[in-house]
Scaffold this active site. Sequence first.
Site, mmCIF file in Angstrom:
data_model
loop_
_atom_site.group_PDB
_atom_site.id
_atom_site.type_symbol
_atom_site.label_atom_id
_atom_site.label_comp_id
_atom_site.label_asym_id
_atom_site.label_seq_id
_atom_site.Cartn_x
_atom_site.Cartn_y
_atom_site.Cartn_z
ATOM 1 N N ASP A 71 29.889 9.754 1.061
ATOM 2 C CA ASP A 71 29.261 9.766 -0.548
ATOM 3 C C ASP A 71 29.567 8.228 -0.940
ATOM 4 O O ASP A 71 28.983 7.890 -2.268
ATOM 5 C CB ASP A 71 30.021 10.685 -1.323
ATOM 6 C CG ASP A 71 29.726 12.210 -1.106
ATOM 7 O OD1 ASP A 71 28.388 12.375 -0.608
ATOM 8 O OD2 ASP A 71 30.457 13.020 -1.167
ATOM 9 N N HIS A 165 24.184 18.731 -2.400
ATOM 10 C CA HIS A 165 23.711 17.408 -2.208
ATOM 11 C C HIS A 165 22.481 17.720 -1.102
ATOM 12 O O HIS A 165 22.567 18.688 -0.594
ATOM 13 C CB HIS A 165 24.650 16.469 -0.888
ATOM 14 C CG HIS A 165 25.604 16.144 -1.778
ATOM 15 N ND1 HIS A 165 27.178 16.021 -1.157
ATOM 16 C CD2 HIS A 165 25.748 15.058 -2.816
ATOM 17 C CE1 HIS A 165 27.733 15.332 -2.052
ATOM 18 N NE2 HIS A 165 27.124 14.752 -3.184
ATOM 19 N N CYS A 251 29.621 14.523 5.873
ATOM 20 C CA CYS A 251 30.533 13.690 4.585
ATOM 21 C C CYS A 251 31.684 13.226 4.889
ATOM 22 O O CYS A 251 32.242 12.369 4.286
ATOM 23 C CB CYS A 251 30.794 14.697 3.325
ATOM 24 S SG CYS A 251 31.165 16.420 3.979
HETATM 25 C C1 CIR Z 1 32.582 16.843 -4.222
HETATM 26 O O1 CIR Z 1 32.286 18.031 -4.850
HETATM 27 O O2 CIR Z 1 32.244 15.776 -4.510
HETATM 28 C C2 CIR Z 1 33.473 17.224 -2.820
HETATM 29 N N1 CIR Z 1 34.436 18.235 -3.274
HETATM 30 C C3 CIR Z 1 32.735 17.508 -1.658
HETATM 31 C C4 CIR Z 1 31.764 16.386 -1.309
HETATM 32 C C5 CIR Z 1 31.031 16.830 0.040
HETATM 33 N N2 CIR Z 1 30.415 15.564 0.167
HETATM 34 C C6 CIR Z 1 29.106 15.678 1.036
HETATM 35 O O3 CIR Z 1 28.692 16.644 1.479
HETATM 36 N N3 CIR Z 1 28.640 14.395 1.155
#
Ligand code: CIR
Length: 264
Positions: A71, A165, A251
């Site tokens: 991210d 996402h 991610c």
């Molecule tokens: C969030 O809510 O930001 C994290 N717990 C999960 C992020 C997952 N990221 C992704 O799928 N690229």
Amino acid sequence: MTGRFVSPESCLVRAVPDTFDRCLRVGGEAPSVETARRQHAAYVEALRAAGARPVEVAADGECPDCCFIEDTAVVLRGSVLVTRPGAPTRVAETPSVAAALAPRFALHRMEAPAALDGGDVLRAGDRLFVGLSTRTNEAGAARLAELAAREDLTVVRVRVPHGLHLKSLCSLAAPGLLVHAPGLDTSPFRAAGLETLAVGEPAGANVLLLGERVLVSADAPRTREALDARGVATVSVRVTEFHRADGALTCLSVRLPPAGGWVT
Ligand code: CIR
């Protein structure tokens, strides 16, 4: 299309912090830090086995979600956009990722009010599909489009109808094949020449294509079967604790292509 689809030369991963059980999530049971660490090690091993030399960024206990490193950075061609994550608790994750990328890539930044999570950016050849979601806003998409244009990449905006996402809902299982959750409007992807395959398992929509092989969540056995039946070489990886944290396979890493190639 300029550039060819290749295996990642290396990839950045970020260790699971002691505070991971305090990560952002929509509900359900909190993840176990210990199990998450074991699963993360197996994921890193799967990257290594696929030839994508993993480089680890140290965990930061102040940032419970820092292992979701995708991210924080979007690779263009010779440059990388260091994002401004859409969740306020995640903004502090970016400086150490930028430091890890700086020796190899020119870095671009993103300023408020723009916000974008790398999980909302799906690369397919010269196109970057960007999801407008609860984390990525129009200013974030516009910043990405401005930088992408400088590197002859086109940004296509897609509305994320539900879920976290864009890549929670779809991902590439082969350079020309998109797997996706039912309910996603696939017309922008089909218009770009991608074949689409709906998969019923929520964990099946996020697969990780690494050169010749595809990592599939162990929670998506039917998706794996469907891909195997099409001759896709799949590898099952157990990431239950990351699913509890609303994350999945893509991610947990930022894939870095060799010069002239693109990766997912
Ligand atoms: C969030 O809510 O930001 C994290 N717990 C999960 C992020 C997952 N990221 C992704 O799928 N690229």
